[in-house]
Write a protein that holds these residues in place. Sequence first.
Motif, PDB file in Angstrom:
ATOM      1  N   VAL A  55       0.866  -1.296  -0.037  1.00 44.99           N
ATOM      2  CA  VAL A  55       0.142  -0.089   0.093  1.00 44.99           C
ATOM      3  C   VAL A  55       1.053   1.361   0.089  1.00 44.99           C
ATOM      4  O   VAL A  55       1.661   1.330   0.615  1.00 44.99           O
ATOM      5  CB  VAL A  55      -0.957  -0.057   1.201  1.00 44.99           C
ATOM      6  N   ARG A  56       0.640   2.190  -0.829  1.00 47.55           N
ATOM      7  CA  ARG A  56       1.247   3.424  -0.843  1.00 47.55           C
ATOM      8  C   ARG A  56       0.742   4.462   0.229  1.00 47.55           C
ATOM      9  O   ARG A  56      -0.839   4.176   0.623  1.00 47.55           O
ATOM     10  CB  ARG A  56       0.515   4.102  -2.300  1.00 47.55           C
ATOM     11  N   PRO A  57       1.326   5.332   0.789  1.00 46.77           N
ATOM     12  CA  PRO A  57       0.773   6.207   1.995  1.00 46.77           C
ATOM     13  C   PRO A  57      -0.238   7.026   1.396  1.00 46.77           C
ATOM     14  O   PRO A  57      -0.616   7.261   0.164  1.00 46.77           O
ATOM     15  CB  PRO A  57       1.992   7.230   2.010  1.00 46.77           C
ATOM     16  N   ASP A  58      -1.393   7.058   2.420  1.00 50.07           N
ATOM     17  CA  ASP A  58      -2.616   7.682   2.082  1.00 50.07           C
ATOM     18  C   ASP A  58      -2.497   9.111   1.489  1.00 50.07           C
ATOM     19  O   ASP A  58      -3.142   9.221   0.384  1.00 50.07           O
ATOM     20  CB  ASP A  58      -3.477   7.785   3.413  1.00 50.07           C
ATOM     21  N   ALA A  59      -1.601   9.867   1.974  1.00 51.84           N
ATOM     22  CA  ALA A  59      -1.560  11.195   1.435  1.00 51.84           C
ATOM     23  C   ALA A  59      -1.189  11.271  -0.206  1.00 51.84           C
ATOM     24  O   ALA A  59      -1.521  11.841  -0.851  1.00 51.84           O
ATOM     25  CB  ALA A  59      -0.573  12.156   2.136  1.00 51.84           C
ATOM     26  N   GLU A  60      -0.157  10.194  -0.364  1.00 54.58           N
ATOM     27  CA  GLU A  60       0.240  10.091  -1.683  1.00 54.58           C
ATOM     28  C   GLU A  60      -0.684   9.514  -2.623  1.00 54.58           C
ATOM     29  O   GLU A  60      -0.785  10.090  -3.790  1.00 54.58           O
ATOM     30  CB  GLU A  60       1.636   9.022  -1.779  1.00 54.58           C
ATOM     31  N   PHE A  61      -1.305   8.437  -2.230  1.00 58.28           N
ATOM     32  CA  PHE A  61      -2.494   8.026  -3.034  1.00 58.28           C
ATOM     33  C   PHE A  61      -3.725   9.063  -3.260  1.00 58.28           C
ATOM     34  O   PHE A  61      -4.007   9.193  -4.242  1.00 58.28           O
ATOM     35  CB  PHE A  61      -3.084   6.825  -2.253  1.00 58.28           C
ATOM     36  N   HIS A  62      -4.030   9.866  -2.355  1.00 61.45           N
ATOM     37  CA  HIS A  62      -5.152  10.742  -2.365  1.00 61.45           C
ATOM     38  C   HIS A  62      -4.851  11.865  -3.278  1.00 61.45           C
ATOM     39  O   HIS A  62      -5.426  12.300  -4.053  1.00 61.45           O
ATOM     40  CB  HIS A  62      -5.300  11.495  -0.952  1.00 61.45           C
ATOM     41  N   ALA A  63      -3.083  12.325  -3.478  1.00 62.26           N
ATOM     42  CA  ALA A  63      -2.751  13.419  -4.221  1.00 62.26           C
ATOM     43  C   ALA A  63      -2.894  12.602  -5.736  1.00 62.26           C
ATOM     44  O   ALA A  63      -3.447  13.518  -6.573  1.00 62.26           O
ATOM     45  CB  ALA A  63      -1.491  13.732  -3.725  1.00 62.26           C
ATOM     46  N   HIS A  65      -4.812  10.371  -6.947  1.00 62.97           N
ATOM     47  CA  HIS A  65      -6.464  10.438  -7.339  1.00 62.97           C
ATOM     48  C   HIS A  65      -6.953  11.733  -7.733  1.00 62.97           C
ATOM     49  O   HIS A  65      -7.452  11.727  -8.737  1.00 62.97           O
ATOM     50  CB  HIS A  65      -6.892   9.704  -6.119  1.00 62.97           C
ATOM     51  N   ASP A  66      -6.567  12.750  -6.781  1.00 64.27           N
ATOM     52  CA  ASP A  66      -7.164  13.700  -7.116  1.00 64.27           C
ATOM     53  C   ASP A  66      -6.666  14.628  -8.195  1.00 64.27           C
ATOM     54  O   ASP A  66      -7.389  15.482  -8.889  1.00 64.27           O
ATOM     55  CB  ASP A  66      -6.882  14.828  -5.970  1.00 64.27           C
ATOM     56  N   ALA A  67      -5.424  14.422  -8.736  1.00 71.99           N
ATOM     57  CA  ALA A  67      -4.750  14.765 -10.009  1.00 71.99           C
ATOM     58  C   ALA A  67      -5.363  14.065 -11.053  1.00 71.99           C
ATOM     59  O   ALA A  67      -5.603  14.822 -12.178  1.00 71.99           O
ATOM     60  CB  ALA A  67      -3.134  14.630  -9.875  1.00 71.99           C
ATOM     61  N   ALA A  68      -5.469  12.923 -11.047  1.00 69.70           N
ATOM     62  CA  ALA A  68      -6.189  12.169 -12.021  1.00 69.70           C
ATOM     63  C   ALA A  68      -7.676  12.620 -12.565  1.00 69.70           C
ATOM     64  O   ALA A  68      -7.876  12.734 -13.791  1.00 69.70           O
ATOM     65  CB  ALA A  68      -6.071  10.662 -11.552  1.00 69.70           C
ATOM     66  N   ILE A  69      -8.429  12.885 -11.409  1.00 68.43           N
ATOM     67  CA  ILE A  69      -9.854  13.520 -11.731  1.00 68.43           C
ATOM     68  C   ILE A  69      -9.786  14.734 -12.352  1.00 68.43           C
ATOM     69  O   ILE A  69     -10.870  14.947 -13.028  1.00 68.43           O
ATOM     70  CB  ILE A  69     -10.599  13.067 -10.508  1.00 68.43           C
ATOM     71  N   LEU A  70      -8.664  15.591 -12.093  1.00 74.25           N
ATOM     72  CA  LEU A  70      -8.588  16.858 -12.797  1.00 74.25           C
ATOM     73  C   LEU A  70      -8.508  16.760 -14.350  1.00 74.25           C
ATOM     74  O   LEU A  70      -8.865  17.935 -15.032  1.00 74.25           O
ATOM     75  CB  LEU A  70      -7.936  17.755 -12.245  1.00 74.25           C
ATOM     76  N   VAL A  82     -13.720   6.300   0.558  1.00 75.45           N
ATOM     77  CA  VAL A  82     -13.132   7.778   1.284  1.00 75.45           C
ATOM     78  C   VAL A  82     -13.050   8.734   0.061  1.00 75.45           C
ATOM     79  O   VAL A  82     -13.130  10.097   0.253  1.00 75.45           O
ATOM     80  CB  VAL A  82     -11.984   7.642   2.024  1.00 75.45           C
ATOM     81  N   LEU A  83     -12.665   8.507  -1.201  1.00 72.88           N
ATOM     82  CA  LEU A  83     -12.454   9.414  -2.523  1.00 72.88           C
ATOM     83  C   LEU A  83     -13.631   9.467  -3.269  1.00 72.88           C
ATOM     84  O   LEU A  83     -13.644  10.159  -4.322  1.00 72.88           O
ATOM     85  CB  LEU A  83     -11.201   8.954  -3.022  1.00 72.88           C
ATOM     86  N   MET A  84     -14.721   8.886  -3.097  1.00 73.75           N
ATOM     87  CA  MET A  84     -15.737   9.021  -4.062  1.00 73.75           C
ATOM     88  C   MET A  84     -16.410  10.245  -4.029  1.00 73.75           C
ATOM     89  O   MET A  84     -16.859  10.703  -5.084  1.00 73.75           O
ATOM     90  CB  MET A  84     -17.032   7.861  -3.667  1.00 73.75           C
TER      91      MET A  84
END
Length: 176
Positions: A55-63, A65-70, A82-84
Amino acid sequence: MQTFQPLDALGRRIVIMGPTNAGKSTLAIAIGKKLDIPAIHLDQLRHLPNTDWQVRPDAEFHALHDAAILEPGWVMEGNYSVLMPQRFARATGVVVVDDHYLRRFSRYFRRTLLEKERAGNLPGNRDSIKWQMVSWIWKTRNNADRSRRVAKATGLPMVFCASLREVKALARAWNL
């Protein structure tokens, strides 16, 4: 025979959700090719490449994800509830897939043991049977109704496939 709304009704930012080993990754790749948009596998963002699903660290995963959806267009498969909220805020359509848990168990064992090159796998193709995943398939065996409710609550155009047979029918209907 089920009829499906046209693929273009779902727009160019499509979320595919459903339980593990139900066909999300393969469908995402096919839709991505058809629409000429990237297929994004959330498991690949969540886990480190060249590992056996570390597993990748949460903060890195969230970043990531958030970059991809842009991006202007994508088909993104996976759940990670949690990211839905931010994913659905950018999405233009949703596909929910399901299949019987016994077939999903079978697919998990076949894919892990025999198919090193497969849709949605991590770069490096290191994989092994994990009892945590076996437990997860069992735990989520009846989640289809929950996934449908979540998808419907978004108000986005939605397609539901209750089995791999229906996913294949969808692929034929959309000429994937």
